[in-house]
Design a protein around this motif. Structure first.
Motif, PDB file in Angstrom:
ATOM      1  N   ALA A  15       1.005  -1.300  -0.003  1.00 42.39           N
ATOM      2  CA  ALA A  15      -0.361  -0.042   0.199  1.00 42.39           C
ATOM      3  C   ALA A  15       0.965   1.207   0.061  1.00 42.39           C
ATOM      4  O   ALA A  15       0.774   2.215  -0.773  1.00 42.39           O
ATOM      5  CB  ALA A  15      -0.723   0.119   1.327  1.00 42.39           C
ATOM      6  N   GLU A  16       1.917   1.176   0.775  1.00 41.07           N
ATOM      7  CA  GLU A  16       2.804   2.246   0.893  1.00 41.07           C
ATOM      8  C   GLU A  16       3.669   2.646  -0.397  1.00 41.07           C
ATOM      9  O   GLU A  16       3.747   3.575  -0.814  1.00 41.07           O
ATOM     10  CB  GLU A  16       3.756   2.254   1.908  1.00 41.07           C
ATOM     11  CG  GLU A  16       4.665   3.208   2.443  1.00 41.07           C
ATOM     12  CD  GLU A  16       5.617   3.011   3.610  1.00 41.07           C
ATOM     13  OE1 GLU A  16       6.483   3.576   3.876  1.00 41.07           O
ATOM     14  OE2 GLU A  16       5.331   2.149   4.508  1.00 41.07           O
ATOM     15  N   GLU A  20       3.625   5.685  -2.967  1.00 43.72           N
ATOM     16  CA  GLU A  20       4.852   6.527  -3.111  1.00 43.72           C
ATOM     17  C   GLU A  20       4.905   6.570  -4.814  1.00 43.72           C
ATOM     18  O   GLU A  20       5.119   7.537  -5.138  1.00 43.72           O
ATOM     19  CB  GLU A  20       6.069   5.649  -2.886  1.00 43.72           C
ATOM     20  CG  GLU A  20       7.236   6.179  -2.893  1.00 43.72           C
ATOM     21  CD  GLU A  20       8.665   5.353  -2.314  1.00 43.72           C
ATOM     22  OE1 GLU A  20       8.497   4.190  -2.249  1.00 43.72           O
ATOM     23  OE2 GLU A  20       9.561   5.868  -1.870  1.00 43.72           O
ATOM     24  N   CYS A  21       4.405   5.636  -5.493  1.00 39.56           N
ATOM     25  CA  CYS A  21       4.248   5.629  -7.091  1.00 39.56           C
ATOM     26  C   CYS A  21       3.427   6.749  -7.356  1.00 39.56           C
ATOM     27  O   CYS A  21       3.633   7.595  -8.325  1.00 39.56           O
ATOM     28  CB  CYS A  21       3.778   4.284  -7.590  1.00 39.56           C
ATOM     29  SG  CYS A  21       4.633   3.006  -7.862  1.00 39.56           S
ATOM     30  N   ALA A  46      12.252  -3.834  -6.124  1.00 39.13           N
ATOM     31  CA  ALA A  46      12.854  -3.270  -5.080  1.00 39.13           C
ATOM     32  C   ALA A  46      12.414  -1.841  -4.852  1.00 39.13           C
ATOM     33  O   ALA A  46      13.045  -1.174  -4.087  1.00 39.13           O
ATOM     34  CB  ALA A  46      14.395  -3.262  -5.243  1.00 39.13           C
ATOM     35  N   GLY A  47      11.366  -1.461  -5.482  1.00 37.31           N
ATOM     36  CA  GLY A  47      10.691  -0.015  -5.204  1.00 37.31           C
ATOM     37  C   GLY A  47      10.238   0.498  -6.507  1.00 37.31           C
ATOM     38  O   GLY A  47       9.751  -0.023  -7.316  1.00 37.31           O
TER      39      GLY A  47
END
Lengths: 163, 161
Positions: A15-16, A20-21, A46-47
Motif C-alpha cells: 500500500a505504501e 509512493e508511485c 525493489a521499489g
C-alpha cells in the motif's frame, strides 16, 4: 525507491509502495519536460521505477540506432529530482546543481528504466544516485550522480523579493 | 602517418555537421549548428514551453542544456580530430551555474581540450544568447573509434581502421 543504509525502506508494504508511485507520478507531471518525454512511474521489485518509453525523436544515433546521451541525462536528472523531492518532509522543489553521468553500455532504441538511491538527504542538499537499464536490471547502461539544492526559507523569501 | 590535407579536413567537419543536424533528438529540440571554426563548435537552441522545468516559471529544464552540451561536445570531437570515426560518450559532468530563462535562446560553445588516439576531452559552455551570461559548464570524455557501425552521412562516410 531505496534509501542507502535504511532497512526500514525495504520492508515497506504494498500500500505504501502504491502511494509512493502516485506521489512520484504527481511530482513528474508538474514538470513540462517530463510530460513531453512521457516519463511514467512503475512499481518494481525493489521499489519505485521511472520508465522512459522509446520513440523515434529520442534517437541520438540513427545508424545503430541508439538513444541520445541527453535523453538518458534527462531520465537520470528528472528521476533524481523527484526522488529528492518526495523524500523531503516539506516537498520543497529542488534545484539541480550538478550531474555526472557515466555511460556503461550502448542505449538501444527501446524502453529504459531508472531507479534512484538517495546517498545523502541533508537539510539543504540531496545527493542521488540513479541507475538506468534496459531489459536486464543487472546490466546497467548508465549511472549518474545528481546533486540537488533544497531551497531554504530564507532563499525562497529572497527570490520573492527579487534579489 | 600522412597528414590529411585541408580538403579532407573540411569534408570531415562538414559531414559531422550534417550528421549532427540529422540527429532525431537534436531536431526535436531544434538544435542548430551555428559555426565550426578552428576547432570551436557553436550550437543554438530556441526554448519552447514544453522544455520547461516548472509550470509556473519559464525556467528551462537542466536536461535540455545537458542534451545540447552532449551534441555540441560530440561535434567538437570531429572539429578537433578532423577525421570521421564512430564515437561514444564515456561520461559527462554538468555544473548548472544559473537558471536558464525560457525567453532567451541558448548557445553552446564546445572545444576539444585534448585528443589521444582513443579518447577526446571536451569542454562546453552553455550561455544565454542575449547577455552572454554563463548558465552551465560541461566536461565530457568521448571514446574514439568505437566498435560497431562505421560513420556514414549522406553516403560520404569514411571507413575507419
Amino acid at each position: 525507491m531505496s534509501t542507502t543504509g535504511d532497512s526500514a525502506q525495504h520492508i515497506s508494504g504494498a500500500a505504501e509502495s502504491g502511494k509512493e508511485c502516485a506521489d512520484w507520478q504527481a511530482l513528474l507531471e508538474r514538470i513540462p519536460y517530463a510530460r513531453h518525454l512521457g516519463l511514467e512511474v512503475q512499481r518494481g521489485d525493489a521499489g519505485v521505477l521511472v520508465h522512459l518509453p522509446c520513440r523515434e525523436a529520442l534517437i541520438g544515433n540513427f545508424m545503430l540506432p541508439a538513444l541520445h546521451g541527453g535523453v538518458l541525462g534527462a531520465l537520470i536528472e528528472l528521476t533524481a529530482r523527484v526522488a529528492a523531492q518526495s523524500q523531503d518532509a516539506e516537498i520543497r522543489c529542488p534545484r539541480i546543481l550538478d550531474s555526472h553521468i557515466n555511460y556503461l553500455r550502448s542505449a538501444k532504441a527501446r524502453s529504459t528504466f531508472a531507479r534512484a538511491d538517495i546517498i545523502r538527504q541533508g537539510r539543504r542538499t540531496s545527493l542521488v544516485q540513479v541507475t538506468c537499464w534496459q531489459g536486464d536490471e543487472n546490466k546497467p547502461i548508465a549511472t549518474g550522480q545528481v546533486q540537488l539544492l533544497l531551497p531554504t526559507m530564507a532563499a525562497q523569501q529572497e527570490d520573492r523579493h527579487g534579489h | 602517418m600522412a597528414k590529411p590535407n585541408t580538403v579532407q579536413h573540411s569534408n570531415a567537419v562538414a559531414t559531422a555537421w550534417q550528421f549532427t543536424e540529422q540527429v532525431p533528438h537534436g531536431r526535436e529540440l531544434g538544435m542548430q549548428v551555428v559555426s565550426v571554426d578552428q576547432g570551436q563548435v557553436c550550437m543554438r537552441l530556441t526554448p519552447q514551453s514544453w522544455m520547461f522545468a516548472h509550470e509556473d516559471t519559464k525556467e528551462i529544464c537542466t536536461s535540455v542544456l545537458y542534451s545540447l552540451a552532449d551534441s555540441a561536445g560530440g561535434l567538437a570531437v570531429f572539429a578537433g580530430a578532423l577525421e570521421l570515426m564512430p564515437i561514444a560518450t564515456l561520461d559527462l559532468r554538468m555544473d548548472y551555474l544559473r537558471p536558464a530563462s525560457g525567453d532567451q535562446a541558448l548557445l553552446a560553445v564546445a572545444t576539444c581540450r585534448h585528443l589521444t588516439d582513443e579518447v577526446a576531452f571536451i569542454h562546453c559552455d552553455i550561455l544565454n544568447e542575449g547577455n552572454r551570461e554563463l548558465l552551465a559548464t560541461a566536461n565530457a570524455t568521448f571514446m574514439r573509434n568505437t566498435q560497431g557501425q562505421q560513420f556514414h552521412a549522406g553516403g560520404r562516410g569514411k571507413e575507419s581502421a
